[in-house]
Design a protein around this motif. Structure first.
Motif, PDB file in Angstrom:
ATOM      1  N   VAL A   2       0.839  -1.193   0.000  1.00  0.00           N
ATOM      2  CA  VAL A   2       0.000   0.000   0.000  1.00  0.00           C
ATOM      3  C   VAL A   2       0.874   1.244   0.000  1.00  0.00           C
ATOM      4  N   ALA A  60       1.483   1.617 -10.548  1.00  0.00           N
ATOM      5  CA  ALA A  60       0.839   0.974  -9.398  1.00  0.00           C
ATOM      6  C   ALA A  60      -0.148  -0.095  -9.856  1.00  0.00           C
ATOM      7  N   VAL A  77      -1.453  -0.872  -4.095  1.00  0.00           N
ATOM      8  CA  VAL A  77      -2.667  -0.149  -3.706  1.00  0.00           C
ATOM      9  C   VAL A  77      -2.301   1.317  -3.502  1.00  0.00           C
ATOM     10  N   ALA A  78      -2.906   2.203  -4.293  1.00  0.00           N
ATOM     11  CA  ALA A  78      -2.605   3.637  -4.229  1.00  0.00           C
ATOM     12  C   ALA A  78      -3.721   4.359  -3.485  1.00  0.00           C
ATOM     13  N   LEU A  79      -3.410   4.852  -2.296  1.00  0.00           N
ATOM     14  CA  LEU A  79      -4.391   5.579  -1.487  1.00  0.00           C
ATOM     15  C   LEU A  79      -4.025   7.058  -1.463  1.00  0.00           C
ATOM     16  N   ILE A  94      -8.936  -1.168  -0.449  1.00  0.00           N
ATOM     17  CA  ILE A  94      -7.956  -1.785  -1.338  1.00  0.00           C
ATOM     18  C   ILE A  94      -8.462  -1.887  -2.781  1.00  0.00           C
ATOM     19  N   SER A 127      -8.250   1.374  -5.213  1.00  0.00           N
ATOM     20  CA  SER A 127      -6.923   1.936  -5.472  1.00  0.00           C
ATOM     21  C   SER A 127      -6.911   2.985  -6.568  1.00  0.00           C
TER      22      SER A 127
END
Length: 229
Positions: free
Chosen positions: A172, A188, A194-196, A214, A217
């Motif tokens: 993440v 990603a 997972v791009a938050l 998740i 993302s």
């Protein structure tokens, strides 16, 4: 010229004949209606009533859709405002405090053996732990100003270490800025990171469970345009 005149005369005669037949049909229809008025008027009333009811129903449907749309827009605005109020406290944290805070969020959501390993030499693993189902979680935290974006270089470094160095099952990348660059987000996606971004982090802060975020993302970024890498 003669052919044109004949054509014009033919068109005029045809138009007069059509008008004549139209008048005959109109008169005949009027006579028939007058003779069968007791049969016709209930049909006319029914058609008129159906038109009125249909028009009223359509107007109500449009009004309902408009109200639903306005309500949805208002809720989205309120949700965004609430996220930003929550994020104001996060923005006040130092980068070390931010990493500790992310670790606390992981623990809140049932992660176990959560440790903060951020610092020089961490190779991108700021927070490490295990999800409730036993998968290893590795988190990279970037405390950036909201107007900034995560670059492709930032993402490349994490991609290179998350699984090879740390054995992550779930990797993440969480940040306080509003977006990832197009290149960073593309990387990603390809590497299953997972791009938050800020909006998703704001939802996490306000109680959304990590495992529900998740699959989201990179979606719903606060800015509709991602800068180029």
């Amino acid at each position: 010229m003669a052919a044109r005149r004949r054509s014009r005369r033919l068109k005029k005669r045809t138009r007069r004949r059509l008008q004549g037949w139209g008048a005959v049909v109109t008169v005949a229809a009027g006579v028939w209606v007058a003779g069968h008025w007791s049969v016709v008027w209930p049909v006319l009333v029914a058609v008129l009533a159906a038109a009125v009811v249909g028009g009223a129903g359509w107007a109500l449907l449009r009004a309902h859709r408009r109200a639903v749309g306005q309500d949805r827009e208002w809720r989205e605005q309120e949700e965004t405002r609430a996220r930003e109020l929550s994020m104001a406290e996060v923005d006040a944290l130092s980068w070390q405090e931010f990493e500790a805070y992310v670790a606390d969020l992981c623990r809140r959501d049932g992660c176990t053996s959560v440790v903060v390993s951020g610092g020089s030499g961490d190779l991108g693993a700021d927070v490490v732990g295990y999800l409730a189902d036993g998968r290893k979680l590795v988190v990279q935290c970037k405390k950036y100003a909201p107007h900034r974006s995560v670059s492709s270089q930032d993402m490349q470094k994490f991609v290179g270490t998350a699984r090879l160095e740390h054995g992550a099952d779930v990797a993440v990348f969480v940040t306080t800025c509003r977006a990832f660059t197009k290149a960073a987000l593309g990387l990603a996606v390809r590497q299953d990171i997972v791009a938050l971004h800020r909006d998703l982090l704001g939802s996490w802060v306000r109680g959304a469970h990590l495992e529900t975020l998740i699959p989201l993302s990179g979606r719903g970024a606060g800015t509709s345009r991602h800068p180029s890498a």
